[in-house]
Design an enzyme around this catalytic site. Structure first.
Site: not given
Length: 313
Positions: A36, A105, A184, A186-187
């Site tokens: 990230y 990951h 994700s 919440l898309g």
């Protein structure tokens, strides 16, 4: 992730306030990764983690390799020497002696998952890692890994828009007693109803501009799928995002899974909204109204599906 990478510019002051407010509300699980922002997110989290180390569960990940010259490029490495190098880098950036949960990951197809997990298990024995996790693995891969060393958690995309994990890894996790961490949920923000024309409304550097579900006709078609969420939200006096998160909690419960969704946010008020969703229980009729959505979603959930478990099932 969004505080340092992929979703456009971030107000660092607001992001820090978000971390503190989350802890005040009882949120104790904080999830980052070495990729990230090329480690920037771990460095950003370090002061907060060090100030509250005994109060929180800290997770980070290794395995995705970025190219500074080509931000869209993604590689994967799982070899034992590399994973040890990655962990040492993460510990240094975070300013801690150990992490509570260390994830693979993404799986490298060239490296047997048993070999990678065996190397990760050495880090547990050395006290640098407490528990092991996997991200975007199939059910068979989870079983193979779990036979080498107990796996505490699996992280994969799971939401009203993305349910491919229910075919294989969700049943395997339930069978083995492995917790599920939906990313994700919440898309990537789409399920909050924030976008009417996602492609034009996202900033130039926003990763979602490359995600098929956010582009062109796909975005417009998918926006139309939110009507059942809107009706439920209006009737309940809640937000679309809370309906979407409540669905994740109840869908996991239906599978007999302990679940910890990680709806990333950069604003304190969103943390309060997201945590409140855990107390929202949808009725059987509401769940039935939401059931058809995933089958109608236009476009893949990732720009490169080869890095997802769905590509190997």
């Amino acid at each position: 992730m969004g505080m340092s990478f992929a979703y456009g510019p971030t107000d660092q002051r607001s992001a820090r306030a978000t971390l503190e407010h989350a802890l005040e509300l009882g949120v104790t699980f904080y999830d980052t990764a070495d990729m990230y922002g090329f480690g920037d997110n771990e460095r950003f989290l370090a002061p907060f983690v060090q100030a509250h180390r005994d109060e929180l569960v800290l997770a980070t990940k290794f395995g995705i390799v970025l190219d500074r010259d080509d931000p869209s490029a993604r590689g994967v490495r799982n070899d034992p020497g590399y994973l040890r190098q990655c962990l040492e880098g993460s510990l240094t950036r975070l300013g801690v002696d150990s992490v509570d949960l260390y994830y693979l990951h993404r799986k490298d197809p060239a490296v047997p998952i048993e070999d990678t997990v065996a190397a990760m298990a050495e880090l547990v024995r050395e006290g640098k890692v407490r528990h092991l996790g996997l991200s975007e693995v199939t059910g068979d891969e989870l079983r193979a890994a779990h036979a080498v060393h107990p796996i505490a958690a699996v992280q994969s995309e799971w939401s009203l828009f993305s349910r491919d994990v229910e075919r294989s890894v969700v049943p395997a996790a339930a069978e083995l007693g492995v917790a599920f961490v939906p990313y994700s949920p919440l898309g990537r923000g789409f399920l909050t109803g924030a976008f009417s024309d996602a492609g034009s409304e996202l900033s130039e550097g926003d990763y979602r501009r490359t995600v098929p579900r956010f582009t062109g006709d796909h975005a417009r078609e998918n926006a139309g799928l939110l009507e059942p969420l809107r009706r439920i939200a209006e009737q309940r006096g809640v937000t679309l995002g809370q309906v979407a998160l409540a669905w994740v909690h109840q869908r996991a419960a239906a599978h007999g899974l302990p679940v910890v969704p990680i709806p990333g946010t950069r604003r304190p008020e969103r943390v309060a909204e997201n945590t409140a969703a855990a107390r929202l229980e949808l009725t059987a009729g509401e769940l039935a109204a939401l059931e058809p959505i995933a089958a109608r979603v236009a476009g893949d959930r990732a720009a490169d599906m080869s890095l997802t478990s769905a590509a190997r099932e």
